[in-house]
Write a protein that holds these residues in place. Sequence first.
Motif, PDB file in Angstrom:
ATOM      1  N   ARG A   1       0.835  -1.200   0.000  1.00 33.62           N
ATOM      2  CA  ARG A   1       0.000   0.000   0.000  1.00 33.62           C
ATOM      3  C   ARG A   1       0.874   1.255   0.000  1.00 33.62           C
ATOM      4  O   ARG A   1       0.652   2.194  -0.732  1.00 33.62           O
ATOM      5  CB  ARG A   1      -0.869  -0.026   1.264  1.00 33.62           C
ATOM      6  CG  ARG A   1      -2.267   0.458   0.979  1.00 33.62           C
ATOM      7  CD  ARG A   1      -3.164   0.266   2.175  1.00 33.62           C
ATOM      8  NE  ARG A   1      -3.863  -1.002   2.171  1.00 33.62           N
ATOM      9  CZ  ARG A   1      -4.135  -1.733   3.254  1.00 33.62           C
ATOM     10  NH1 ARG A   1      -3.718  -1.334   4.446  1.00 33.62           N
ATOM     11  NH2 ARG A   1      -4.811  -2.845   3.157  1.00 33.62           N
TER      12      ARG A   1
ATOM     13  N   GLN B   1      -4.953   2.057  -9.416  1.00 27.52           N
ATOM     14  CA  GLN B   1      -6.172   1.830  -8.617  1.00 27.52           C
ATOM     15  C   GLN B   1      -6.916   0.588  -9.106  1.00 27.52           C
ATOM     16  O   GLN B   1      -7.934   0.225  -8.534  1.00 27.52           O
ATOM     17  CB  GLN B   1      -7.158   3.025  -8.741  1.00 27.52           C
ATOM     18  CG  GLN B   1      -6.559   4.409  -8.638  1.00 27.52           C
ATOM     19  CD  GLN B   1      -6.029   4.709  -7.247  1.00 27.52           C
ATOM     20  OE1 GLN B   1      -6.370   3.996  -6.304  1.00 27.52           O
ATOM     21  NE2 GLN B   1      -5.185   5.722  -7.108  1.00 27.52           N
ATOM     22  N   ASP B   2      -6.451   0.004 -10.180  1.00 30.38           N
ATOM     23  CA  ASP B   2      -7.204  -1.077 -10.810  1.00 30.38           C
ATOM     24  C   ASP B   2      -7.460  -2.231  -9.835  1.00 30.38           C
ATOM     25  O   ASP B   2      -6.549  -2.747  -9.193  1.00 30.38           O
ATOM     26  CB  ASP B   2      -6.400  -1.590 -12.029  1.00 30.38           C
ATOM     27  CG  ASP B   2      -7.153  -2.705 -12.715  1.00 30.38           C
ATOM     28  OD1 ASP B   2      -8.218  -2.416 -13.245  1.00 30.38           O
ATOM     29  OD2 ASP B   2      -6.663  -3.856 -12.682  1.00 30.38           O
ATOM     30  N   GLU B   3      -8.732  -2.594  -9.801  1.00 30.77           N
ATOM     31  CA  GLU B   3      -9.176  -3.610  -8.837  1.00 30.77           C
ATOM     32  C   GLU B   3      -8.475  -4.959  -9.094  1.00 30.77           C
ATOM     33  O   GLU B   3      -8.079  -5.671  -8.187  1.00 30.77           O
ATOM     34  CB  GLU B   3     -10.706  -3.715  -8.980  1.00 30.77           C
ATOM     35  CG  GLU B   3     -11.370  -4.857  -8.241  1.00 30.77           C
ATOM     36  CD  GLU B   3     -11.145  -4.824  -6.737  1.00 30.77           C
ATOM     37  OE1 GLU B   3     -10.755  -3.756  -6.208  1.00 30.77           O
ATOM     38  OE2 GLU B   3     -11.328  -5.875  -6.098  1.00 30.77           O
ATOM     39  N   GLN B   4      -8.308  -5.269 -10.400  1.00 27.47           N
ATOM     40  CA  GLN B   4      -7.715  -6.570 -10.727  1.00 27.47           C
ATOM     41  C   GLN B   4      -6.271  -6.656 -10.228  1.00 27.47           C
ATOM     42  O   GLN B   4      -5.815  -7.706  -9.782  1.00 27.47           O
ATOM     43  CB  GLN B   4      -7.753  -6.780 -12.240  1.00 27.47           C
ATOM     44  CG  GLN B   4      -7.829  -8.256 -12.589  1.00 27.47           C
ATOM     45  CD  GLN B   4      -7.488  -8.516 -14.028  1.00 27.47           C
ATOM     46  OE1 GLN B   4      -7.371  -7.574 -14.832  1.00 27.47           O
ATOM     47  NE2 GLN B   4      -7.323  -9.758 -14.379  1.00 27.47           N
TER      48      GLN B   4
ATOM     49  N   THR C   1      -4.956  -4.773  -7.612  1.00 23.46           N
ATOM     50  CA  THR C   1      -4.876  -4.762  -6.147  1.00 23.46           C
ATOM     51  C   THR C   1      -5.424  -6.046  -5.529  1.00 23.46           C
ATOM     52  O   THR C   1      -4.779  -6.647  -4.675  1.00 23.46           O
ATOM     53  CB  THR C   1      -5.591  -3.538  -5.546  1.00 23.46           C
ATOM     54  OG1 THR C   1      -6.779  -3.323  -6.296  1.00 23.46           O
ATOM     55  CG2 THR C   1      -4.758  -2.298  -5.588  1.00 23.46           C
ATOM     56  N   SER C   2      -6.587  -6.499  -6.018  1.00 23.16           N
ATOM     57  CA  SER C   2      -7.141  -7.697  -5.365  1.00 23.16           C
ATOM     58  C   SER C   2      -6.324  -8.930  -5.740  1.00 23.16           C
ATOM     59  O   SER C   2      -6.133  -9.825  -4.917  1.00 23.16           O
ATOM     60  CB  SER C   2      -8.614  -7.880  -5.709  1.00 23.16           C
ATOM     61  OG  SER C   2      -8.711  -8.159  -7.083  1.00 23.16           O
TER      62      SER C   2
ATOM     63  N   LYS D   1      -3.216  -9.035  -3.603  1.00 31.15           N
ATOM     64  CA  LYS D   1      -3.610  -9.420  -2.241  1.00 31.15           C
ATOM     65  C   LYS D   1      -3.815 -10.936  -2.148  1.00 31.15           C
ATOM     66  O   LYS D   1      -3.413 -11.564  -1.163  1.00 31.15           O
ATOM     67  CB  LYS D   1      -4.923  -8.712  -1.892  1.00 31.15           C
ATOM     68  CG  LYS D   1      -4.818  -7.852  -0.659  1.00 31.15           C
ATOM     69  CD  LYS D   1      -6.125  -7.215  -0.430  1.00 31.15           C
ATOM     70  CE  LYS D   1      -6.150  -6.428   0.834  1.00 31.15           C
ATOM     71  NZ  LYS D   1      -7.422  -5.759   0.995  1.00 31.15           N
TER      72      LYS D   1
END
Length: 581
Positions: free
Chosen positions: A47, A87-90, A92-93, A96
């Motif tokens: 982060r 910021q792309d969700e793909q 970051t998630s 993770k």
Amino acid sequence: MTISIHGLAVSRGIAIGRAVVVASSRMDVGHYFVPSDQIENEIQRLRHARNAVVEEILKVQQGLQDLPNDAHPELSALLDVHLMLLQDEQLTSGVKHWIVDRHYNAEWALTTQLEVIARQFDEMEDPYLRERKADLEQVVERMLRFMRGVASPVAAGADGRASADSEVPLVLIAHDLSPADMLQFKQSVFAGFVTDVGGKTSHTAIVARSMDIPAVVGARSCSHLIQQDDWVIIDGDAGVVLVDPSPILLAEYGFKQRQGEVERDRLSRLKNTPAVTLDGQKIELLANIEQPEDAVGALKAGAVGVGLFRSEFLFMGRSGKLPDEEEQYQAYRRAVEGMQGLPVTIRTVDVGADKPLDRGASRPADDYLNPALGLRAIRWSLAEPSMFLVQLRAILRAAAHGPVNLLIPMLAHASEIRQTLALINRAREQLDNGGQSYGHVKLGAMIEVPAAALTIPLFLRHFDFLSVGTNDLIQYTLAIDRADEAVSHLYDPVHPAVLQLLAGTIAQCREHGKGVSVCGEMAGDVTLTRLLLGLGLRSFSMHPSQILAVKQQILRCDTTRLQTWAQSVLAAEDPAALMTD
Ligand code: PEP
Ligand code: MG
């Protein structure tokens, strides 16, 4: 459905695990597992890195806004894309997921997810969207750069193999791995690897053998065919990779894997048995090492010395900053002390060809010249005498701590021999003048070029011993680039020309009472042990992992019988046909 991919078998054994597909340029990030209580920490590091990069980009954008209107519209749009990707969700998630579910460290998770998304970009029809892959790579590179400055607390003590929370072994799939990547690989968690490119005696393959892990190189399109997380079987004996294997195949290969372990246990009982043939010939079995720490493995395998310390591995992957005299001296000294009084043969630096100092680093000319014929090994050392003198002084100083042999790679000309010997004398003088202590070294030359093998008397006049580097001798005799899988089928250790050069070298050394050994991959190939013994070889240097299997062969041989047979092999048009006699 199971896919089977064929490549070159370079390091024996079976590995079964999940695929980690990496771009070769990403091998320089750490790969280790993070314990459960550090997972939150790892997500925080990520982060922070992302926030720092966002801030950097916002600052640049702010700067642009202060310029006259629309001065850099493309740049501004590009920065918007970068911000969006961050910021792309793909991304970051996905990252993770690798950290939380697989316990990957942040850098590893980030580069793994990069690979996943990059493939999706590759498959896009729209050229504009396809090109966004490069933006994604840049964004990830910026985050990695930030994280490099803020090391993970886990990284320092990370021993990936031991600390894996995950029970599932992982295998690495890459387009290519440089020898410098392999050093990184040595400290990683992987149980085996497969690459698209590479020859059987490329240095990447050689390091794989030294690590004794299953590996297949030259598997052409493996890095495209295999997806992140696929189940993969690497059959390092047959050079085959099975992707998404059926339960029956998994059971079959699991059985083979256990059989391999039983065989290794059986061989380990030979560790303290002297290597003596049935007719009483004592054979010297030496180790090839890449790093001082490898001395432990050499002793464990029962080596009676180090026959080849490839010192160039100390020089690689350092962004051009070469190790100074003190650092080299300490490294050589560690190897010498590690061998506890047994001799250590240190080969002077052999960079160039398929061993660049840094990954991807080559002189501009190397893009269209063949670097194997260029400025490598002793040629490079003589072109950089001050660098060479640093190394020579360090080796001579290390020789004060135990028996050391100094070995020079790739000599071909009398003038090179003269210059090398003069520099060794200069290094001694410099140490005398500085009042520094150093030890006696025996001087050896590698016979790796046909020109050298055809002028052995010249070498015998100047050196105490010779060591045949068959990997290069074969490459240069047959005009086969050893790192190129496209011609690897022509790379033939028992080609009559190779055998004649080898036999002539061994015979002349023996006639003059000079030591001769083979330190190329031929020495560790059990299918060639009888032939080498028959040709009169009594000293073999190989990876520690091969020593016991070669010893087993030696214990079964009678050299008096092998001599006549070896002469017939030498005279044959097709020596390979006689090898099973
Ligand atoms: C050889 O050429 O056989 C050898 C031992 O040296 P390297 O493999 O490091 O070139
Ligand atoms: Mg060589």
